[in-house]
Each structure stands twice: as C-alpha cells, then as structure tokens.
Design a protein around this motif. Structure first.
Motif, mmCIF file in Angstrom:
data_model
loop_
_atom_site.group_PDB
_atom_site.id
_atom_site.type_symbol
_atom_site.label_atom_id
_atom_site.label_comp_id
_atom_site.label_asym_id
_atom_site.label_seq_id
_atom_site.Cartn_x
_atom_site.Cartn_y
_atom_site.Cartn_z
ATOM 1 N N LYS A 215 32.583 -62.124 -4.760
ATOM 2 C CA LYS A 215 32.520 -60.674 -4.522
ATOM 3 C C LYS A 215 31.090 -60.148 -4.665
ATOM 4 N N LEU A 216 30.402 -60.615 -5.718
ATOM 5 C CA LEU A 216 29.025 -60.173 -5.939
ATOM 6 C C LEU A 216 28.124 -60.647 -4.804
ATOM 7 N N ALA A 217 28.346 -61.880 -4.338
ATOM 8 C CA ALA A 217 27.557 -62.407 -3.225
ATOM 9 C C ALA A 217 27.742 -61.555 -1.979
ATOM 10 N N LYS A 218 28.980 -61.181 -1.693
ATOM 11 C CA LYS A 218 29.255 -60.344 -0.517
ATOM 12 C C LYS A 218 28.579 -58.988 -0.642
ATOM 13 N N LEU A 219 28.651 -58.393 -1.841
ATOM 14 C CA LEU A 219 28.041 -57.076 -2.045
ATOM 15 C C LEU A 219 26.524 -57.127 -1.868
ATOM 16 N N LEU A 220 25.873 -58.127 -2.486
ATOM 17 C CA LEU A 220 24.416 -58.227 -2.381
ATOM 18 C C LEU A 220 23.980 -58.559 -0.957
ATOM 19 N N ALA A 221 24.766 -59.401 -0.275
ATOM 20 C CA ALA A 221 24.446 -59.740 1.115
ATOM 21 C C ALA A 221 24.537 -58.505 2.007
ATOM 22 N N SER A 222 25.514 -57.628 1.732
ATOM 23 C CA SER A 222 25.664 -56.400 2.523
ATOM 24 C C SER A 222 24.491 -55.448 2.299
ATOM 25 N N GLN A 223 23.757 -55.647 1.191
ATOM 26 C CA GLN A 223 22.584 -54.827 0.891
ATOM 27 C C GLN A 223 21.294 -55.443 1.445
ATOM 28 N N PRO B 16 35.458 -80.745 -10.573
ATOM 29 C CA PRO B 16 35.059 -80.669 -9.157
ATOM 30 C C PRO B 16 35.846 -79.609 -8.391
ATOM 31 N N ALA B 17 37.101 -79.367 -8.799
ATOM 32 C CA ALA B 17 37.929 -78.367 -8.102
ATOM 33 C C ALA B 17 37.311 -76.983 -8.199
ATOM 34 N N ALA B 18 36.623 -76.692 -9.309
ATOM 35 C CA ALA B 18 35.978 -75.391 -9.477
ATOM 36 C C ALA B 18 34.847 -75.231 -8.470
ATOM 37 N N ARG B 19 34.121 -76.323 -8.239
ATOM 38 C CA ARG B 19 33.034 -76.276 -7.255
ATOM 39 C C ARG B 19 33.591 -76.120 -5.850
ATOM 40 N N GLU B 20 34.691 -76.805 -5.582
ATOM 41 C CA GLU B 20 35.328 -76.694 -4.258
ATOM 42 C C GLU B 20 35.841 -75.274 -4.014
ATOM 43 N N GLN B 21 36.395 -74.649 -5.055
ATOM 44 C CA GLN B 21 36.889 -73.271 -4.911
ATOM 45 C C GLN B 21 35.748 -72.329 -4.544
ATOM 46 N N LEU B 22 34.591 -72.506 -5.172
ATOM 47 C CA LEU B 22 33.452 -71.636 -4.868
ATOM 48 C C LEU B 22 32.920 -71.909 -3.457
ATOM 49 N N GLN B 23 32.985 -73.152 -3.006
ATOM 50 C CA GLN B 23 32.559 -73.471 -1.636
ATOM 51 C C GLN B 23 33.435 -72.734 -0.626
ATOM 52 N N VAL B 24 34.751 -72.701 -0.888
ATOM 53 C CA VAL B 24 35.673 -71.979 0.001
ATOM 54 C C VAL B 24 35.335 -70.493 0.023
ATOM 55 N N LEU B 25 35.094 -69.923 -1.157
ATOM 56 C CA LEU B 25 34.735 -68.503 -1.240
ATOM 57 C C LEU B 25 33.418 -68.222 -0.513
ATOM 58 N N ALA B 26 32.462 -69.142 -0.650
ATOM 59 C CA ALA B 26 31.172 -68.972 0.018
ATOM 60 C C ALA B 26 31.355 -68.858 1.533
ATOM 61 N N SER B 27 32.224 -69.705 2.078
ATOM 62 C CA SER B 27 32.468 -69.643 3.526
ATOM 63 C C SER B 27 33.179 -68.353 3.917
ATOM 64 N N GLN B 28 34.060 -67.855 3.032
ATOM 65 C CA GLN B 28 34.777 -66.608 3.326
ATOM 66 C C GLN B 28 33.840 -65.409 3.384
ATOM 67 N N VAL B 29 32.843 -65.389 2.511
ATOM 68 C CA VAL B 29 31.920 -64.239 2.483
ATOM 69 C C VAL B 29 30.654 -64.518 3.296
ATOM 70 N N ASP B 30 30.629 -65.679 3.954
ATOM 71 C CA ASP B 30 29.558 -66.042 4.885
ATOM 72 C C ASP B 30 28.189 -66.146 4.199
ATOM 73 N N VAL B 31 28.161 -66.814 3.053
ATOM 74 C CA VAL B 31 26.885 -67.144 2.400
ATOM 75 C C VAL B 31 26.882 -68.639 2.127
#
Length: 451
Positions: free
Chosen positions: A118-126, A140-155
């Motif tokens: 969420k923070l990444a999306k907000l800062l990217a929009s700025q 490793p699952a925690a890292r994979e979850q963040l990778q999925v989120l990164a693709s969702q917010v396009d960072v």
C-alpha cells in the motif's frame, strides 16, 4: 476508527456550541463526560489524565471567561489538545537520500507485508521511483507474497542476496542504488510475539542499511496491547513513526491516541480497508476535527484530487458544455465517486453533517453499483444513443446486469431528465441545475439513510 469517540465527543461539542455561559461546575460535568468517552474508546488512563488536565487548565483561563462564545473556545481548546496528543503536526517521510530506505517492522498478523504494498502504491502515485524487498530469511513464502503485491501495484521487487536478514538488506539497498530507485521499502520478518531474536535481527538490519524511516506496523484492533508492543520495538530500534492497520474495523481508536502520547512515536499512516488503495497519511490536526464532528474538507479535496482523472474530468466537462453527456460518461462519474469512498466516506468528511453511526451504516452504495452494471451491459451504441433501447434490448441489459426491466426503465427515465438539465447547464444556471440533478439521482433506490 474513532467512531464511538467521535459520536460522543461530537455530541458534547454540539452542546457546548450553544452555551452562552459556562461555569466551573458545567466544565467539570463536561470533562467527566469526555473522560468516560475516552476510557470507553480504550485510551490509556495516563493519556486520558493528561488530556483532561490540559483542557481544564486552558478552559479556566481568562480567554474563555472573556469570550462571548465560551463553548466555541473550549471546543477549540479540545481540538488543539487532541491534535497534540495525536502527534501534533503531520510529518511527511524523510526521503531526501537516494535511495531512501523505509524499514517496516512489526508482529505477524499486523498487516506488515500488505502495508508495504500500500505504501509503495501511494509513494509511486506521488511520482517516486519505488522498489520493494523482503529480508525474511526464514520464510520464503513471505518474500513470495511481497513479490505478488509488487506486481499488483506495478513496482519492482528486488531480491537481496545473503544468508542473513542484514546481508539481504545490504544487497537490496546496493541494487536499489545502482538502479536509481528513489525509495526502497524494506519488509522485515515478524513473529507471533516480541522476542530477543526478533529484536536483535531488526537492530542488525537497521544498523546495516541506515534507514531514513523506521516504521512500526500495528494492528489497531489490539487496543492497549499495541501500546506495549510499540514500547518494546521503540526501545530496541528507535522508531520514527508507526502505521495503524485495520482502522476500519476498530470503532474505538484508543491505540492512536495512546501510542503517540505514551511512546512519542507518531502515527504516520493508517490503513482504512482491505483494498490496496485504502491507505492514507495521518494528519493529527484534521483527525481531531473529524473526531469532534467538524469534518475534513481538506481531506475530501485531496481524496477528490487523487481519485479523479483530471483529463477525463475536462473531457466530460466539455461534453456537458456541448450537451453530449451520455450514459458512458454517467457510469464514469459514478465510478469516480466510488473511488472516493462512496457516499458514506464522503459524508464523514463534510463539516456540519452529523449522522449517527447507525445512519451512516445504512448509507447504501448498491443502487450506484446496480446503475454501473446496467450501463456496462449496454453496447457502445446504446450508451451513446439511449433512445435505441427497445423492449428486447432492455431484457438483454437486465439479464446481463442482474437487474429488472423496471429498474432499466427508471434509470433511463431519470437519465433523460438529467440530459435535459445538462443541455441547460450554461451560464449562471449551471449550479442550480447541478443541485436539481443531484436531488433527482439521490432518489434512485434510497442510497441515503432514513433519518
């Protein structure tokens, strides 16, 4: 958040506004009501005592005694003291370095990884060039979850190399610097409870990367427990702020008042829902206004600016001016209103609009969504030229949108009336026409609560 506290303090403020004279006895009665409201909101007792002491000391001052409207002065005092307890002035992140590292830490289940997205999306929009990384060396699952989120917010997601969290963090920071990223959001490992191993790992990561910001992610639903968690993390790694998650589910809000005052760690952001864009900067002054039922016009304007597509808005305005506003444009406007939090979200921010929580809960955006579904089930020709929609087309649209022919007829009739108004919206009549239009569409299915 603060729903119960806002309702009770809002009622107290409403009574004070009409008071032409306030005695010391009246003040004591008012403070007693305030104290109960704060304790019921799960605010820590030392914080309640401080807040009440400050309000009483200032309210007994000469300024209130000389005032023609002492009630208004006391409301202003309460507003300022609340804002101070919540952290004073809003503080933006220090992103002066390149890359600026924002380190997130917290317990498992607080919503830390989702918050990173969420923070990444907000800062990217700025306009910031943002990257994400996870330094959870054991999951490793925690890292994979963040990778999925990164693709969702396009960072981009940066995979740090190394066997330890500190090594992975150093590697990711070096890569972010080489790639020219302005901000690297670093998600650390979590635990079910605070333990020495977790604290030591976070200390090593913080020292390794020299983070610009160290933000603690706290679950607002944990109430007083959030205070002890904040104290432990702050003692181990000096925090520059905290992020409260799940504030939409916490009707009391005591954690926000308690953490900032008791630990000196200000609330910097709040998560307001499950959606990836349900996230906003925390402004103590404006939040104090919301708690006291004074609305938040600045927040509403910011929400409009961030949600409304300016180019599309100008295009729509030009079509209105030419009398060419069609059903496609109408659906677009409905969608933008939904992006701003729907009717309930906007009503909460309007000053002078005091609705009880039960009434706000009845504000229903379903009629708006049904209208959007109807338009989505139409062909491009039908949206541009509604007059071609005959009986068979109405049946097809109703079937496609999960509505009835009667609802289609009602929507088309009211849209026809709206189009007539649009054609007249030139010159000085425009504002009056907009008010009439809003009134007509407000009656489409009872979106507003019955008072």
């Amino acid at each position: 958040m603060f729903n119960r506290l806002s309702e009770k303090l809002g009622d107290i403020a409403h009574k004070l506004r009409g008071s032409a004279r306030i005695s010391e006895s009246d003040l004591d009665d008012t403070l007693r009501e305030m104290r109960l409201a704060l304790l019921e909101a799960d605010v820590a007792l030392p914080v309640v005592r401080h807040l009440m002491s400050e309000v009483r000391e200032q309210a007994l001052g000469a300024e209130v005694a000389r005032s023609l409207q002492p009630g208004q002065v006391i409301i202003k005092i309460l507003h300022d003291v609340l804002a101070d307890v919540l952290g004073g002035q809003r503080r933006d992140l220090d992103l002066s370095k390149i890359p600026s590292v924002v380190l997130l830490c917290g317990l498992q289940g607080a919503g830390k990884t989702t918050t990173a997205g969420k923070l990444a999306k907000l800062l990217a929009s700025q306009g910031k060039k943002v990257a994400l990384t996870s330094v959870d060396a054991t999951r490793p699952a925690a890292r994979e979850q963040l990778q999925v989120l990164a693709s969702q917010v396009d960072v981009p997601y940066i995979e740090g190399a190394g066997a330890t969290a500190a090594a992975m963090a150093a590697s990711a920071v070096n890569e972010a610097g080489r790639s020219g990223y302005h901000v690297l959001i670093l998600d650390t490992a979590g635990r079910q409870v605070v333990d020495d191993a977790l604290m030591e790992e976070i200390r090593e990561v913080a020292e390794q990367v020299r983070a610009s910001e160290r933000l603690l992610v706290l679950d607002a639903m944990t109430g007083q427990t959030a205070l002890s968690i904040a104290e432990q993390f702050h003692a181990a790694v000096t925090m520059t702020g905290c992020i409260l998650t799940k504030t939409d589910a916490d009707v009391r809000g005591g954690a926000a008042l308690s953490v900032a005052r008791s630990t000196g760690v200000p609330v910097r952001y709040i998560g307001t829902g499950e959606k990836i864009d349900a996230f906003e900067a925390f402004d103590p002054d404006r939040m104090a206004g919301r708690i006291l039922g004074q609305g938040d016009v600045v927040g509403l304007v910011e929400k409009i600016q961030s949600s409304v597509n300016q180019a599309q808005a100008e295009k729509t305005a030009a079509k209105i001016n030419k009398g060419q506003f069609d059903l496609g444009d109408f659906a677009e406007q409905l969608g933008q209103m939904q992006n701003m939090g729907g009717m309930a979200g906007m009503l909460k921010m309007l000053p002078g609009v005091k609705l009880p929580q039960e009434a706000l809960a009845q504000v229903d955006d379903k009629p708006i969504k049904r209208m959007q579904a109807m338009v989505s089930s139409m062909t491009l020709k039908e949206r541009r030229y509604p007059r071609v929609i005959n009986g068979s087309r109405k049946k097809r649209i109703a079937a496609g949108s999960g509505t009835s022919v009667q609802e289609i007829n009602k929507m088309l009739k009211q849209f026809a009336q709206m189009q007539k108004m649009m054609k007249k919206m030139k010159g000085s009549k425009g504002k009056r026409m907009m008010a009439q239009m809003a009134g007509r569409f407000g009656g489409m299915g009872g979106g507003m609560p019955k008072m």
